[in-house]
Design an enzyme around this catalytic site. Structure first.
Site, PDB file in Angstrom:
ATOM      1  N   ASP A  77       2.626  -1.703  -4.825  1.00 38.73           N
ATOM      2  CA  ASP A  77       0.927  -1.376  -4.501  1.00 38.73           C
ATOM      3  C   ASP A  77       0.189  -1.904  -5.352  1.00 38.73           C
ATOM      4  OD1 ASP A  77      -2.148  -0.164  -4.103  1.00 38.73           O
ATOM      5  OD2 ASP A  77       0.002   1.839  -3.237  1.00 38.73           O
ATOM      6  N   ILE A  78      -0.911  -1.664  -5.771  1.00 39.92           N
ATOM      7  CA  ILE A  78      -1.594  -2.649  -6.639  1.00 39.92           C
ATOM      8  C   ILE A  78      -1.627  -1.917  -7.998  1.00 39.92           C
ATOM      9  CG2 ILE A  78      -3.741  -1.354  -6.062  1.00 39.92           C
ATOM     10  CD1 ILE A  78      -4.635  -4.484  -6.457  1.00 39.92           C
ATOM     11  N   LYS A  91     -10.387  -4.620  12.197  1.00 35.54           N
ATOM     12  CA  LYS A  91      -8.774  -4.144  12.872  1.00 35.54           C
ATOM     13  C   LYS A  91      -8.633  -5.119  14.514  1.00 35.54           C
ATOM     14  CE  LYS A  91      -7.551  -0.522  10.894  1.00 35.54           C
ATOM     15  NZ  LYS A  91      -6.146  -0.854   9.497  1.00 35.54           N
ATOM     16  N   GLY A 129       0.793  -1.895   0.079  1.00 37.81           N
ATOM     17  CA  GLY A 129      -0.226   0.061  -0.047  1.00 37.81           C
ATOM     18  C   GLY A 129       0.739   1.269   0.483  1.00 37.81           C
ATOM     19  N   TYR A 134     -14.968  -2.471   9.124  1.00 37.40           N
ATOM     20  CA  TYR A 134     -13.923  -1.949   9.160  1.00 37.40           C
ATOM     21  C   TYR A 134     -12.511  -2.462  10.533  1.00 37.40           C
ATOM     22  CZ  TYR A 134      -9.612   2.069   9.537  1.00 37.40           C
ATOM     23  OH  TYR A 134      -8.342   2.677   9.737  1.00 37.40           O
ATOM     24  N   LEU A 160       1.359   3.500  -1.971  1.00 37.97           N
ATOM     25  CA  LEU A 160       0.870   4.376  -2.469  1.00 37.97           C
ATOM     26  C   LEU A 160      -0.507   5.071  -2.368  1.00 37.97           C
ATOM     27  CD1 LEU A 160       1.425   3.623  -6.905  1.00 37.97           C
ATOM     28  CD2 LEU A 160       3.424   4.450  -5.117  1.00 37.97           C
ATOM     29  N   GLY A 161      -0.776   4.597  -0.989  1.00 37.23           N
ATOM     30  CA  GLY A 161      -1.547   5.653  -0.077  1.00 37.23           C
ATOM     31  C   GLY A 161      -1.156   6.119   0.694  1.00 37.23           C
ATOM     32  N   GLN A 162      -2.255   7.043   1.559  1.00 34.79           N
ATOM     33  CA  GLN A 162      -1.705   8.269   2.270  1.00 34.79           C
ATOM     34  C   GLN A 162      -1.310   8.393   3.291  1.00 34.79           C
ATOM     35  OE1 GLN A 162      -4.323   8.349   5.628  1.00 34.79           O
ATOM     36  NE2 GLN A 162      -4.305  11.198   5.539  1.00 34.79           N
ATOM     37  N   ASP A 214      -0.739  -7.338  -5.533  1.00 36.65           N
ATOM     38  CA  ASP A 214      -1.768  -7.404  -4.919  1.00 36.65           C
ATOM     39  C   ASP A 214      -1.654  -8.351  -3.714  1.00 36.65           C
ATOM     40  OD1 ASP A 214      -4.428  -7.739  -4.221  1.00 36.65           O
ATOM     41  OD2 ASP A 214      -5.242  -9.189  -6.413  1.00 36.65           O
TER      42      ASP A 214
END
Ligand code: SER
Length: 320
Positions: free
Chosen positions: A34-35, A145, A8, A141, A10-12, A52
Site C-alpha cells: 500500500d502507499i 471502470k 491497496g 469512476y 490496507l483499503g476496504q 505507489d
C-alpha cells in the site's frame, strides 16, 4: 494462485482479503502493499511493502523480488472522491491498472481487479441490469471502470494474461471503513445505529442500489480466481450482487434488532446524482452459470452480524 501480490492491501477490501488469503495460501505467500504502512494486523501479520502503484518500476521490482504468480490490484479511488479529483483519479486508477497489467504480463501472473456497478450509467437498463448491456457511465469512476474492463480484456486477448474481474456492488463490512464511495452510507448506518440509535442518510429514501456483505465478496474473489479458465466467457467484470436495497430497507432491517432506530435524510446532491445514474439491481446469472457464484448473507442476516460485530468492537473500545 500460490504467491500473491496485493495492491491497496490496507483499503476496504484489501485489509480483509489479505488476511483471508494468508489463511488459505500461507502467510508468506501473500505480499501486501500500500502507499503507506500502518499498524493494522494486515500490515504487520506478514510480508508488506510500501508501493505507489503509479511507480511501474517499483511494482515490477516487488513482484520479481517475491516471484509472485498472481496479482490482485485493488488500489484505486472510489466514486465520490474520483468525482472531486477527476484528473488525479484518471492518473491513479488507469495508471495503476496499466502498471499492474504490465507486471502481470512480464511475470506471466494471473490477474484480478474489481470493476463496479459504477461502470453503468443512466442509459443502462435499471432493473435486472444484464451482464452485457449499454455502458455509458457519467462519472470519472465509471469511465475508469469501463476502460479498465476493456483493458483487462485486451491484455487477455493480446498477451494471454489470465485476467479476471467482478463488478462489485456496495460492500458492507465492520472491519475497515470505505473512503469516498457513494454506497458508504450503507456502512455508516450500522456504526451510527450501534453508537447512537439514529442515522442521517445522504442518499435519499427509495434510492435502490446493489449491496453485498464483505465475506461474500471475499469468497467471490477466491472462487473466481480458482475457477476453470476454460469455463469463463465473461472473464473481466462479472455482475454480482447479494441484495438491492434503499436506505429505508436497511433502516427497517436494523429496527428489527435495534428497536426504536430512526433514520432521517439530508441528501447530498453530488452522491445522490451518482446513485441515480447507477442500476437499481443487477443480474448475476452469468457469474452463477460460469463459475458458481453464490452468497451466504441476505439483508437481515448481514444486519444481524454487523450489529453483533460492531457491538463487540464497541465493547472492546470501552473496556480497553
Ligand atoms: N462502492 C463504490 C462506490 O460507492 C461502488 O463501487 O464508489
Amino acid at each position: 494462485m500460490k504467491r500473491i501480490l496485493i495492491t491497496g492491501a490496507l483499503g476496504q477490501i484489501g485489509s480483509e482479503l489479505t488476511l483471508k488469503l494468508r489463511e488459505i495460501y500461507g502467510t508468506d505467500n501473500v505480499i501486501a502493499t500500500d502507499i503507506k504502512k500502518n499498524d493494522s494486523e494486515t500490515a504487520l501479520s506478514g510480508p508488506f511493502e510500501v508501493l505507489d502503484v503509479t511507480d511501474a518500476k517499483a511494482m515490477i521490482a516487488i513482484a520479481k523480488k517475491y516471484k509472485v504468480d498472481s496479482i490482485i490490484h485493488l488500489a484505486a479511488l472510489l466514486s465520490a472522491t474520483a468525482e472531486a479529483k477527476p484528473v488525479f483519479a484518471w492518473n491513479l486508477n488507469m495508471g495503476g491498472l496499466l502498471n499492474a497489467l504490465e507486471t502481470a504480463r512480464e511475470l506471466k501472473a494471473q490477474f484480478f481487479t474489481p470493476s463496479s456497478i459504477g461502470a453503468f450509467g443512466p442509459s443502462t437498463p435499471k432493473n435486472a441490469t444484464p451482464q452485457d448491456t449499454i455502458m455509458r457511465p457519467t462519472t470519472m469512476y465509471g469511465v475508469n471502470k469501463v476502460a479498465g474492463e476493456l483493458l483487462a480484456d485486451y491484455y487477455y486477448h493480446k498477451f494471454g494474461v489470465d485476467t479476471r474481474g467482478l463488478r462489485f456492488p456496495g460492500l458492507i463490512s465492520y472491519v475497515t471503513m470505505p473512503g469516498g464511495g457513494t454506497t458508504d452510507y450503507a456502512v455508516e448506518i450500522y456504526y451510527d445505529a450501534v453508537n447512537t440509535g439514529r442515522y442521517t442518510s445522504y442518499i435519499d429514501k427509495g434510492t435502490y442500489m446493489d449491496m453485498m456483505y464483505m465475506p461474500d465478496a471475499l469468497s467471490a474473489i477466491v472462487d473466481l480466481m480458482e475457477a476453470d479458465s476454460s469455463k469463463l466467457i465473461h472473464r473481466n467484470a462479472f455482475n454480482i450482487s447479494a441484495m438491492s436495497v434503499a436506505p429505508d430497507d436497511i433502516a427497517a432491517s436494523i429496527a428489527k434488532y435495534i428497536p426504536g432506530f430512526k433514520i432521517s435524510y439530508d441528501v447530498d446532491p453530488v452522491r445522490q446524482r451518482i446513485a441515480e445514474s447507477w442500476p437499481n439491481s443487477i443480474d448475476s446469472t452469468a457469474a452463477k452459470e460460469e463459475w458458481g457464484f453464490k452468497i451466504k448473507y441476505d439483508l437481515d442476516k448481514m444486519t444481524q452480524d454487523m450489529i453483533e460485530k460492531l457491538r463487540q468492537k464497541r465493547q472492546l473500545r470501552i473496556s480497553g
